[in-house]
Design a protein around this motif. Structure first.
Motif, mmCIF file in Angstrom:
data_model
loop_
_atom_site.group_PDB
_atom_site.id
_atom_site.type_symbol
_atom_site.label_atom_id
_atom_site.label_comp_id
_atom_site.label_asym_id
_atom_site.label_seq_id
_atom_site.Cartn_x
_atom_site.Cartn_y
_atom_site.Cartn_z
ATOM 1 N N ILE A 164 0.821 -1.206 0.000
ATOM 2 C CA ILE A 164 0.000 0.000 0.000
ATOM 3 C C ILE A 164 0.859 1.262 0.000
ATOM 4 C CG2 ILE A 164 -1.777 1.279 1.256
ATOM 5 C CD1 ILE A 164 -2.692 -1.376 -0.022
ATOM 6 N N GLU A 165 1.930 1.258 0.772
ATOM 7 C CA GLU A 165 2.786 2.448 0.843
ATOM 8 C C GLU A 165 3.378 2.774 -0.527
ATOM 9 O OE1 GLU A 165 2.933 4.400 3.464
ATOM 10 O OE2 GLU A 165 1.577 3.020 4.473
ATOM 11 N N ARG A 166 3.806 1.749 -1.261
ATOM 12 C CA ARG A 166 4.381 1.989 -2.596
ATOM 13 C C ARG A 166 3.327 2.526 -3.546
ATOM 14 N NH1 ARG A 166 4.665 -0.548 -7.379
ATOM 15 N NH2 ARG A 166 3.552 -2.369 -6.622
ATOM 16 N N LEU A 167 2.116 1.946 -3.505
ATOM 17 C CA LEU A 167 1.053 2.413 -4.390
ATOM 18 C C LEU A 167 0.646 3.849 -4.082
ATOM 19 C CD1 LEU A 167 -1.243 -0.732 -4.579
ATOM 20 C CD2 LEU A 167 0.232 0.185 -6.365
ATOM 21 N N LEU A 168 0.597 4.192 -2.788
ATOM 22 C CA LEU A 168 0.217 5.551 -2.427
ATOM 23 C C LEU A 168 1.274 6.565 -2.848
ATOM 24 C CD1 LEU A 168 -1.363 4.942 1.074
ATOM 25 C CD2 LEU A 168 -2.534 5.564 -1.036
ATOM 26 N N GLY A 169 2.527 6.131 -2.942
ATOM 27 C CA GLY A 169 3.597 7.020 -3.367
ATOM 28 C C GLY A 169 3.608 7.270 -4.864
ATOM 29 N N MET A 170 2.893 6.457 -5.614
ATOM 30 C CA MET A 170 2.842 6.618 -7.062
ATOM 31 C C MET A 170 1.879 7.741 -7.429
ATOM 32 S SD MET A 170 2.704 2.614 -8.148
ATOM 33 C CE MET A 170 2.780 2.910 -9.902
ATOM 34 N N ASP A 171 2.030 8.275 -8.618
ATOM 35 C CA ASP A 171 1.124 9.311 -9.098
ATOM 36 C C ASP A 171 -0.148 8.645 -9.598
ATOM 37 O OD1 ASP A 171 -0.025 11.634 -9.993
ATOM 38 O OD2 ASP A 171 1.123 11.685 -11.866
ATOM 39 N N VAL A 172 -1.164 8.632 -8.745
ATOM 40 C CA VAL A 172 -2.409 7.963 -9.106
ATOM 41 C C VAL A 172 -3.411 8.923 -9.743
ATOM 42 C CG1 VAL A 172 -2.188 6.139 -7.389
ATOM 43 C CG2 VAL A 172 -3.375 8.257 -6.796
ATOM 44 N N ASP A 190 -10.234 9.314 -10.108
ATOM 45 C CA ASP A 190 -10.644 9.508 -8.715
ATOM 46 C C ASP A 190 -11.054 8.201 -8.036
ATOM 47 O OD1 ASP A 190 -10.151 12.195 -8.893
ATOM 48 O OD2 ASP A 190 -12.233 12.713 -9.362
ATOM 49 N N ARG A 191 -11.653 7.294 -8.776
ATOM 50 C CA ARG A 191 -12.118 6.038 -8.171
ATOM 51 C C ARG A 191 -10.954 5.202 -7.670
ATOM 52 N NH1 ARG A 191 -16.366 2.997 -11.655
ATOM 53 N NH2 ARG A 191 -16.608 1.955 -9.671
ATOM 54 N N THR A 192 -9.827 5.219 -8.371
ATOM 55 C CA THR A 192 -8.668 4.440 -7.952
ATOM 56 C C THR A 192 -8.102 4.986 -6.656
ATOM 57 O OG1 THR A 192 -8.147 3.932 -10.247
ATOM 58 C CG2 THR A 192 -6.395 3.606 -8.635
ATOM 59 N N GLU A 193 -8.013 6.290 -6.534
ATOM 60 C CA GLU A 193 -7.488 6.886 -5.304
ATOM 61 C C GLU A 193 -8.393 6.558 -4.123
ATOM 62 O OE1 GLU A 193 -5.396 11.011 -3.868
ATOM 63 O OE2 GLU A 193 -6.416 10.940 -5.789
ATOM 64 N N THR A 194 -9.695 6.587 -4.329
ATOM 65 C CA THR A 194 -10.643 6.226 -3.276
ATOM 66 C C THR A 194 -10.465 4.763 -2.899
ATOM 67 O OG1 THR A 194 -12.219 7.850 -4.108
ATOM 68 C CG2 THR A 194 -13.090 6.123 -2.687
ATOM 69 N N TRP A 195 -10.277 3.904 -3.891
ATOM 70 C CA TRP A 195 -10.071 2.480 -3.656
ATOM 71 C C TRP A 195 -8.800 2.254 -2.840
ATOM 72 C CZ3 TRP A 195 -6.209 -0.754 -5.879
ATOM 73 C CH2 TRP A 195 -6.399 -2.119 -5.662
ATOM 74 N N LEU A 196 -7.712 2.938 -3.189
ATOM 75 C CA LEU A 196 -6.461 2.799 -2.449
ATOM 76 C C LEU A 196 -6.625 3.273 -1.006
ATOM 77 C CD1 LEU A 196 -3.802 3.920 -5.074
ATOM 78 C CD2 LEU A 196 -4.192 1.621 -4.182
ATOM 79 N N ASP A 197 -7.347 4.346 -0.795
ATOM 80 C CA ASP A 197 -7.602 4.839 0.567
ATOM 81 C C ASP A 197 -8.361 3.794 1.375
ATOM 82 O OD1 ASP A 197 -6.293 7.235 0.142
ATOM 83 O OD2 ASP A 197 -8.142 8.341 -0.310
#
Length: 68
Positions: free
Chosen positions: A36-44, A49-56
């Motif tokens: 999760i930390e690596r994915l959150l560090g990427m430019d999403v 918007d749906r992907t960022e909400t999903w990652l959260d």
């Protein structure tokens, strides 16, 4: 279902056991294999918007698993 025991590792999977408090049925619940930390560090932002909400949502679920 109630979590019992500690997190265990088998091959590349992390899991813990959950047992039904009523009937005693026990299952393994596998933890997320996503970093999760690596994915959150990427430019999403390019993912939408749906992907960022999903990652959260996943991050909150992982934090809840770790805290339990």
């Amino acid at each position: 279902m109630n979590r019992i025991g500690q997190v265990q590792v088998e091959d590349n999977g992390k899991f813990y056991y959950k047992r039904c408090s009523r009937c005693g049925f026990t299952v393994r619940e596998f933890m997320s294999a996503l970093d999760i930390e690596r994915l959150l560090g990427m430019d999403v932002s390019a993912w939408g918007d749906r992907t960022e909400t999903w990652l959260d949502r996943i991050q909150h679920e992982v934090e809840a698993e770790i805290a339990a």
